[in-house]
Write a protein that holds these residues in place. Structure first.
Motif, PDB file in Angstrom:
ATOM      1  N   PRO A 192       0.843  -1.196   0.000  1.00 14.00           N
ATOM      2  CA  PRO A 192       0.000   0.000   0.000  1.00 14.00           C
ATOM      3  C   PRO A 192       0.882   1.251   0.000  1.00 14.00           C
ATOM      4  O   PRO A 192       2.053   1.201   0.386  1.00 14.00           O
ATOM      5  N   THR A 215      -5.712   1.682  -1.290  1.00 12.72           N
ATOM      6  CA  THR A 215      -6.318   0.360  -1.465  1.00 12.72           C
ATOM      7  C   THR A 215      -5.383  -0.513  -2.299  1.00 12.72           C
ATOM      8  O   THR A 215      -4.759  -0.032  -3.232  1.00 12.72           O
ATOM      9  N   TYR A 255      -5.880  -5.262   6.127  1.00  9.79           N
ATOM     10  CA  TYR A 255      -4.587  -4.583   6.154  1.00  9.79           C
ATOM     11  C   TYR A 255      -3.985  -4.737   7.543  1.00  9.79           C
ATOM     12  O   TYR A 255      -4.681  -4.602   8.539  1.00  9.79           O
ATOM     13  N   THR A 310      -8.958   1.206   4.943  1.00 14.14           N
ATOM     14  CA  THR A 310      -7.666   1.789   4.598  1.00 14.14           C
ATOM     15  C   THR A 310      -7.345   3.003   5.464  1.00 14.14           C
ATOM     16  O   THR A 310      -6.703   3.950   5.013  1.00 14.14           O
TER      17      THR A 310
END
Length: 166
Positions: free
Chosen positions: A43, A65, A72, A94
């Protein structure tokens, strides 16, 4: 015809096909597993900017994303090398918000995790400083010069992340 010419029975053909199919499926499954681990990109950290100083009791950290990511993994560290782990957790989104954080400097990064649990590459390691300590302002002294209209004001401000004094 094949059985008659080569002397193979139906049983031999079924066994041979089973061996070929199981070998093919095992190879394909291994290829899918080994390539899946490398398919998740790192990311991109988006905010706050690297080496930011945050003031206040609330802030949000965010990242881009990653295609194929289900979750994540966020990690923060007490050192700039990412070796002294401070905090680690997983998020479905995110971004990560924080409130009521005491003064601290730390480094953070994120990586994507797919539905099978395969982890992607880590994002860059970014530095963040939270500074909620009010500056120390010494009482200024004012001196008026009797023969002119000049006034001199002296004083000092102690603040490690001082941007300006007015």
């Amino acid at each position: 015809e094949l059985r008659v010419r080569q002397g193979l029975s139906l049983r031999h053909i079924v066994v041979a096909l089973a061996i070929v199919c199981s070998t093919f499926l095992a190879t394909a499954q291994y290829a899918m597993i080994s390539s899946a681990a490398g398919t998740l990109a790192a990311p991109l950290n988006t905010s706050p900017q690297d080496s930011s100083v945050i003031r206040g009791d609330h802030y949000i950290q965010s990242w881009s994303t990653v295609t194929g990511a289900k979750k994540y993994e966020y990690a923060s560290y007490l050192d700039q090398h990412g070796t002294s782990l401070k905090y680690s957790t997983r998020y479905d989104s995110t971004s990560k918000s924080a409130t009521g954080i005491a003064d601290v400097t730390y480094w953070w990064r994120v990586r994507a995790i797919d539905e099978s649990g395969n982890k992607g590459e880590w994002s860059e390691l970014w530095k963040l400083t939270v500074d909620n300590t009010r500056p120390i302002v010494n009482t200024p002294t004012v001196t008026q010069h009797p023969s002119t209209t000049t006034v001199t004001i002296t004083g000092s401000v102690t603040e490690p992340h001082l941007e300006s004094v007015s």
